[in-house]
Design a protein around this motif. Structure first.
Motif, PDB file in Angstrom:
ATOM      1  N   TYR A  12     -20.330 -13.069  21.768  1.00 34.86           N
ATOM      2  CA  TYR A  12     -21.556 -12.570  21.145  1.00 34.86           C
ATOM      3  C   TYR A  12     -21.309 -11.254  20.415  1.00 34.86           C
ATOM      4  O   TYR A  12     -21.758 -11.051  19.287  1.00 34.86           O
ATOM      5  CB  TYR A  12     -22.645 -12.378  22.205  1.00 34.86           C
TER       6      TYR A  12
ATOM      7  N   THR B 154     -22.525 -17.264  14.748  1.00 41.94           N
ATOM      8  CA  THR B 154     -23.907 -17.285  15.239  1.00 41.94           C
ATOM      9  C   THR B 154     -24.136 -18.494  16.133  1.00 41.94           C
ATOM     10  O   THR B 154     -24.682 -18.378  17.240  1.00 41.94           O
ATOM     11  CB  THR B 154     -24.890 -17.287  14.067  1.00 41.94           C
TER      12      THR B 154
ATOM     13  N   MET C  54     -24.740 -18.251  20.194  1.00 43.64           N
ATOM     14  CA  MET C  54     -26.021 -18.666  20.763  1.00 43.64           C
ATOM     15  C   MET C  54     -25.823 -19.753  21.809  1.00 43.64           C
ATOM     16  O   MET C  54     -26.524 -19.797  22.832  1.00 43.64           O
ATOM     17  CB  MET C  54     -26.961 -19.140  19.651  1.00 43.64           C
TER      18      MET C  54
ATOM     19  N   ARG D 101     -25.773 -25.372  19.228  1.00 48.66           N
ATOM     20  CA  ARG D 101     -26.312 -25.258  17.871  1.00 48.66           C
ATOM     21  C   ARG D 101     -25.182 -25.398  16.866  1.00 48.66           C
ATOM     22  O   ARG D 101     -24.149 -24.732  16.978  1.00 48.66           O
ATOM     23  CB  ARG D 101     -26.996 -23.899  17.673  1.00 48.66           C
TER      24      ARG D 101
ATOM     25  N   ALA E 131     -26.396  -8.069  23.596  1.00 44.79           N
ATOM     26  CA  ALA E 131     -27.616  -8.844  23.334  1.00 44.79           C
ATOM     27  C   ALA E 131     -28.847  -7.990  23.586  1.00 44.79           C
ATOM     28  O   ALA E 131     -28.876  -7.173  24.498  1.00 44.79           O
ATOM     29  CB  ALA E 131     -27.658 -10.089  24.224  1.00 44.79           C
TER      30      ALA E 131
ATOM     31  N   ASP F 125     -34.735  -9.065  26.815  1.00 41.53           N
ATOM     32  CA  ASP F 125     -36.126  -9.500  26.666  1.00 41.53           C
ATOM     33  C   ASP F 125     -37.055  -8.319  26.928  1.00 41.53           C
ATOM     34  O   ASP F 125     -36.812  -7.501  27.809  1.00 41.53           O
ATOM     35  CB  ASP F 125     -36.451 -10.616  27.665  1.00 41.53           C
TER      36      ASP F 125
ATOM     37  N   PHE G  38     -40.363 -12.387  17.118  1.00 37.39           N
ATOM     38  CA  PHE G  38     -38.950 -12.752  17.153  1.00 37.39           C
ATOM     39  C   PHE G  38     -38.105 -11.561  16.721  1.00 37.39           C
ATOM     40  O   PHE G  38     -38.624 -10.533  16.270  1.00 37.39           O
ATOM     41  CB  PHE G  38     -38.657 -13.954  16.244  1.00 37.39           C
TER      42      PHE G  38
ATOM     43  N   GLU H 129     -31.247 -10.943  13.763  1.00 41.24           N
ATOM     44  CA  GLU H 129     -29.960 -10.246  13.726  1.00 41.24           C
ATOM     45  C   GLU H 129     -29.490 -10.271  12.273  1.00 41.24           C
ATOM     46  O   GLU H 129     -29.104 -11.314  11.754  1.00 41.24           O
ATOM     47  CB  GLU H 129     -28.960 -10.939  14.642  1.00 41.24           C
TER      48      GLU H 129
ATOM     49  N   ILE I 183     -33.457 -14.777  17.033  1.00 38.11           N
ATOM     50  CA  ILE I 183     -33.383 -14.990  18.473  1.00 38.11           C
ATOM     51  C   ILE I 183     -34.715 -14.587  19.096  1.00 38.11           C
ATOM     52  O   ILE I 183     -35.561 -13.981  18.447  1.00 38.11           O
ATOM     53  CB  ILE I 183     -32.239 -14.186  19.128  1.00 38.11           C
ATOM     54  N   ASN I 184     -34.889 -14.941  20.378  1.00 33.70           N
ATOM     55  CA  ASN I 184     -36.080 -14.565  21.147  1.00 33.70           C
ATOM     56  C   ASN I 184     -37.373 -14.925  20.418  1.00 33.70           C
ATOM     57  O   ASN I 184     -38.319 -14.135  20.373  1.00 33.70           O
ATOM     58  CB  ASN I 184     -36.067 -13.063  21.465  1.00 33.70           C
TER      59      ASN I 184
ATOM     60  N   SER J 257     -31.164 -26.434  18.373  1.00 34.20           N
ATOM     61  CA  SER J 257     -30.231 -26.790  19.439  1.00 34.20           C
ATOM     62  C   SER J 257     -30.442 -28.238  19.860  1.00 34.20           C
ATOM     63  O   SER J 257     -31.449 -28.876  19.521  1.00 34.20           O
ATOM     64  CB  SER J 257     -30.434 -25.873  20.641  1.00 34.20           C
TER      65      SER J 257
END
Length: 537
Positions: free
Chosen positions: A10, A31, A35, A68, A200, A203, A231, A234, A288-289, A355
């Motif tokens: 990562y 990426t 992920m 992914r 990373a 959250d 969201f 990146e 992400i998120n 994914s």
């Protein structure tokens, strides 16, 4: 050890992304691999076990579903092989793990239809062979993996000699580099007794809830914007134009926050069009998120009395003989898919590869004897195939690599025919349509004898760059000329989010005049990154 490897991959994903030779915006290797690996790391955080086989099973399960892009699917196959080799083994020594690496390499080779040497497959095979030799010679676990990593890095440096495109670009294979970052992170744990620290973004903690009584002052019907969309992006590079993105979405909702924070952009907005927001954001980088909540539904749940708040059972789904899942970006293309009868539409495509789990969930929402899945991107086909393999439902993947192929396949579907006849007809139809695309170069490179500069407009015919220029409309016209022949009858052009409607209408008239022998249709696609998607039949 596995979490340390995932963190190291990562942390270095941008380096891996930058090794991609082809200059178009796409689901980048670093990426997608990172992920996939971080899905595994998260699963291992939640399922701590002292049993080697259980850890390996958890890693395999998470990567299979979190995979992914093609590189992520290949990575998941390594862990699938590792889990198979360590089956029923509560402990794992150097010999066991070396053999597991070899089994993982073998599984990855089997997953690729036409394996190419000089890729991640070569690097992983040579790494595993070195691990087995070291372990059988009596090396302890850390020394075994160290020798494997040394061998892998030497082979990685030789990949440009195996693939001319890598040599011309002066880079090593991106997937192979990603795998070495993972193994180096794993080795770091063995040598230092501590994991590589991940970068990373954690959250965000949930805010404390307000008393229900405060919510009762607002009527659900008065909530103007339904979806709370959050969201993190990146950034693909530090110079992406966040201001343009902010301006593009500011009229689509309220409570908007767009925070440009060095390598990431944090986004929050209340909107009725979350798909539009995501499609604009994908131009900035990988997301992400992602969290989208229906605020009207949440509000109604809050103000309902506890005895009424219990979730009612979902009404039984209508059983169908056939159902369809398609992947696309763009409001206009989504509308076309809906008109064609596609039941579940997954937002994704270039730079945002869904994914395996995303595809599985979409299939799971359908009740049908057979579910047809259209990946619509070459980098999603393997994830769709993986979903088919592990789904409990009957899934048929039509390996479409573009939006026009999917549309042609759906038009060939006949509800009165059986499954086999429809599968054959849809595959024939997808293979008969030609696909063109107009986008821009994200990096300097050379393709054959063609020098490409970052920002150049690229015109592609069946994925091959055939035209470059500075004007998207001129490039599009040249691509159509390259695609059309004496047998061509229909031309459809879907214009993207960055093309104005008035300009598209004017261009349609020009195309009708230039290609008078074709039946021309210019439609709003709304896709990000690609000025035009072209279909010639």
């Amino acid at each position: 050890m596995l979490r340390s490897g995932a963190n190291n991959l990562y942390n270095n994903k941008q380096t891996v992304d930058d090794l991609n030779v082809f200059p178009v915006p796409d689901g980048d290797t670093g990426t997608n691999m990172s992920m996939t690996a971080m899905a595994m790391a998260k699963a291992l955080d939640e399922a701590v076990s002292s049993s080697a086989c259980k850890v390996a099973d958890a890693a395999s399960y998470a990567t299979l579903r979190g995979a992914r892009g093609n590189s992520g699917v290949i990575l998941s196959q390594f862990f699938r092989g590792i889990a198979k080799e360590l089956k029923n083994r509560p402990t794992c020594n150097a010999v066991d793990f070396a053999r597991a690496l070899k089994r993982g390499s073998e599984e990855a080779y089997k997953a690729v239809m036409n394996p190419t040497e000089g890729t991640i497959l070569t690097v992983a095979r040579e790494t595993a062979q070195a691990a087995v030799k070291a372990a059988t010679d009596g090396a302890a676990f850390p020394q075994m993996l160290k020798k494997a990593v040394m061998r892998g890095n030497r082979v990685l440096e030789k990949t440009p000699e195996m693939l001319p495109m890598l040599k011309k670009a002066g880079v090593v294979d991106a997937g192979g580099q990603g795998w070495m970052y993972f193994l180096e992170g794993a080795l770091y744990y063995l040598e230092h007794g501590a994991e590589v620290e991940g970068k990373a973004v954690p959250d965000q903690p949930k805010a404390a809830g307000k008393p229900d009584i405060a919510q009762q002052a607002v009527e659900t019907k008065n909530i103007k914007y339904t979806y709370c969309t959050e969201f993190i992006v990146e950034k693909k590079n530090k110079n992406v134009n966040v201001a343009t993105f902010r301006k593009a979405i500011e009229t689509k909702g309220d409570s908007m926050l767009v925070i440009d924070d060095d390598d990431i952009v944090k986004v929050h907005i209340h909107t009725n069009h979350p798909g539009y927001i995501l499609e604009r954001a994908v131009a900035l980088g990988a997301m992400i998120n992602i969290k989208i909540d229906n605020m009207a539904h949440q509000h109604q749940s809050l103000i309902t009395r506890p005895e009424e708040a219990k979730k009612p059972p979902e009404p039984p789904r209508e059983h169908k003989q056939y159902a369809f899942v398609g992947i696309c970006m763009g409001e206009g293309i989504r509308s076309v898919f809906q008109d064609l009868g596609i039941d579940e539409i997954i937002t994704g495509g270039q730079t945002m590869n869904p994914s395996t789990e995303d595809i599985l969930e979409a299939v799971g929402r359908l009740d049908a004897d057979a579910v047809f899945v259209f990946p619509n991107n070459k980098n999603i086909v393997m994830a769709a195939d993986q979903a088919r393999e592990i789904s409990e439902q009957h899934v048929i993947v039509i390996p479409t690599k573009s939006i026009p192929q999917c549309i042609a396949a759906m038009l060939a579907f006949d509800a009165n025919k059986d499954e086999q006849a429809n599968e054959a007809a849809m595959n024939r139809a997808a293979g008969a349509v030609k696909t063109g695309q107009v986008t821009y170069a994200v990096r300097d490179t050379e393709i054959g004898e063609q020098a490409i500069k970052e920002g150049d407009i690229l015109g592609m015919n069946e994925g091959k760059i055939v035209v470059t220029g500075r004007d998207p409309f001129a490039v599009c016209t040249d691509v159509i000329a390259d695609m059309a022949d004496a047998d061509s009858e229909y031309l459809t052009v879907y214009y993207g989010a960055d093309v104005k409607e008035a300009d598209a209408q004017e261009y349609a008239a020009a195309l009708e005049e230039r290609f008078a022998d074709l039946e021309v249709s210019v439609r709003y696609g709304g896709q990000a990154l690609y000025y035009f998607i072209i279909s010639v039949e």
